[in-house]
Design an enzyme around this catalytic site. Structure first.
Site, PDB file in Angstrom:
ATOM      1  N   CYS A  67       0.813  -1.219   0.000  1.00 34.01           N
ATOM      2  CA  CYS A  67       0.000   0.000   0.000  1.00 34.01           C
ATOM      3  C   CYS A  67       0.848   1.272   0.000  1.00 34.01           C
ATOM      4  CB  CYS A  67      -0.993   0.008   1.153  1.00 34.01           C
ATOM      5  SG  CYS A  67      -0.242  -0.017   2.797  1.00 34.01           S
ATOM      6  N   HIS A 121      -2.395   0.794   6.903  1.00 34.10           N
ATOM      7  CA  HIS A 121      -2.773   0.795   5.491  1.00 34.10           C
ATOM      8  C   HIS A 121      -3.004   2.232   5.038  1.00 34.10           C
ATOM      9  CE1 HIS A 121      -4.095  -1.140   1.830  1.00 34.10           C
ATOM     10  NE2 HIS A 121      -5.178  -0.377   1.819  1.00 34.10           N
ATOM     11  N   HIS A 137      -5.802   2.110  -3.887  1.00 35.17           N
ATOM     12  CA  HIS A 137      -4.775   1.576  -2.993  1.00 35.17           C
ATOM     13  C   HIS A 137      -4.333   0.218  -3.496  1.00 35.17           C
ATOM     14  CE1 HIS A 137      -7.714  -1.127  -0.624  1.00 35.17           C
ATOM     15  NE2 HIS A 137      -8.409  -0.562  -1.586  1.00 35.17           N
TER      16      HIS A 137
END
Length: 175
Positions: A67, A121, A137
């Protein structure tokens, strides 16, 4: 571990001083220094060009992205160097509310454990309406893809939104 955190904070601080990329919200910079709608659209188009590339732990290239590697790769293409690591990226810029979110803002989540307290994340906001926030993402279960903050998985893990580009008010830069 403490050394890594301190090193990251030190690097981010020096980077912001040297490059002047992370401006405070009340900055009085002239309009020429603002990121333009075109730049935001170019960033989002560039990110979109990498849809469906595979997820790869620690990945920072077209061979596979994690990510933060994906976010870093996208911003680096436009001359802005971000650290690798979602927690390190969450230390940059300034916080904005969901209502203030704009395309190109970074959106942060907890990792797999929704009860955790750490950033795990990151994605890039691509679209904001009065009904949803869409982001791109690199997810472990699908690679580079779009998702919505309203999805139950992400709602439970949502930690915040940060602005790292100093932009004039831009809504719906990318559909």
């Amino acid at each position: 571990m403490l050394k890594k955190v301190l090193f990251t904070i030190l690097c981010v601080g020096f980077q912001s001083i040297i490059f002047g990329q992370f401006l405070p919200k009340d900055s009085t910079q002239n309009k020429a220094s603002h990121t333009t709608l075109g730049t935001v659209n170019n960033l989002l188009d560039f990110a979109n060009d990498h849809l469906h590339l595979r997820y790869r732990s620690g990945g920072t290239s077209k061979k596979g992205f994690d990510c933060s590697g994906f976010v870093r790769y996208c911003f680096q293409n436009f001359g802005m160097i971000l650290p690798h690591g979602s927690a390190a990226q969450s230390l940059l810029g300034y916080s904005v509310s969901r209502l203030e979110a704009q395309p190109s803002d970074l959106i942060f989540f907890k990792g797999h454990n929704a009860k955790g307290k750490r950033v795990g994340h990151v994605g890039i906001v691509t679209e904001v309406t009065d009904k949803y926030i869409k982001f791109i993402h690199s997810a472990w279960n699908g690679g580079v893809r779009y998702d919505y903050l309203d999805a139950a998985y992400y709602q439970k893990r949502f930690m915040g939104i940060k602005r790292v580009l100093h932009t004039p008010e831009i809504k719906n830069a990318k559909n």
